[in-house]
Design an enzyme around this catalytic site. Structure first.
Site, PDB file in Angstrom:
ATOM      1  N   CYS A  26       1.025  -1.458   0.013  1.00 58.13           N
ATOM      2  CA  CYS A  26      -0.021  -0.067  -0.011  1.00 58.13           C
ATOM      3  C   CYS A  26       0.868   1.470  -0.031  1.00 58.13           C
ATOM      4  O   CYS A  26       1.405   1.467   1.016  1.00 58.13           O
ATOM      5  CB  CYS A  26      -0.846  -0.143   1.186  1.00 58.13           C
ATOM      6  N   CYS A  29      -0.094   3.601   2.695  1.00 52.50           N
ATOM      7  CA  CYS A  29       0.621   3.118   3.955  1.00 52.50           C
ATOM      8  C   CYS A  29       1.987   3.555   4.293  1.00 52.50           C
ATOM      9  O   CYS A  29       2.440   4.081   5.193  1.00 52.50           O
ATOM     10  CB  CYS A  29       0.292   1.654   4.155  1.00 52.50           C
TER      11      CYS A  29
END
Length: 107
Positions: A26, A29
């Site tokens: 991600c 993230c």
């Protein structure tokens, strides 16, 4: 972190716990992890901040119905008091933490 130690931390920790559920693939993230480290330093006296890799901790993700990364969860004495899936800015998360800590009387 094992499932047992994760659960124990959420239940037995004297301070509230903020969990960031993330995935290594991600992009947001990965970009947000340094911000999370900054927040951990800023709130170190009031709050424990941990990150949980959903690829390695599938059971925790399932238990808390995590369906997106990043997802944030605030717990106090084992109770989930707030959850948010999706992107947040540092100021949005900091403001939310300040509000949650004020409600719990930690500040």
């Amino acid at each position: 972190m094992s499932r047992k130690s994760f659960q124990s931390m959420l239940i037995n920790n004297e301070a509230p716990v903020l969990v960031m559920f993330y995935a290594p693939w991600c992009t947001y993230c990965q970009d947000f992890l340094p911000v999370l480290e900054e927040l951990a330093e800023e709130y170190e006296e009031k709050l424990q901040i941990i990150k949980v890799n959903v690829d390695r901790n599938v059971a925790a993700a399932l238990r808390y119905s995590i369906r997106a990364t990043p997802s944030f969860m605030y717990c106090y004495r084992g109770k989930v008091l707030w959850k948010k899936a999706g992107q947040l800015t540092k100021s949005e998360l900091s403001g939310k933490l300040s509000n949650l800590l004020a409600v719990e009387g930690v500040y």
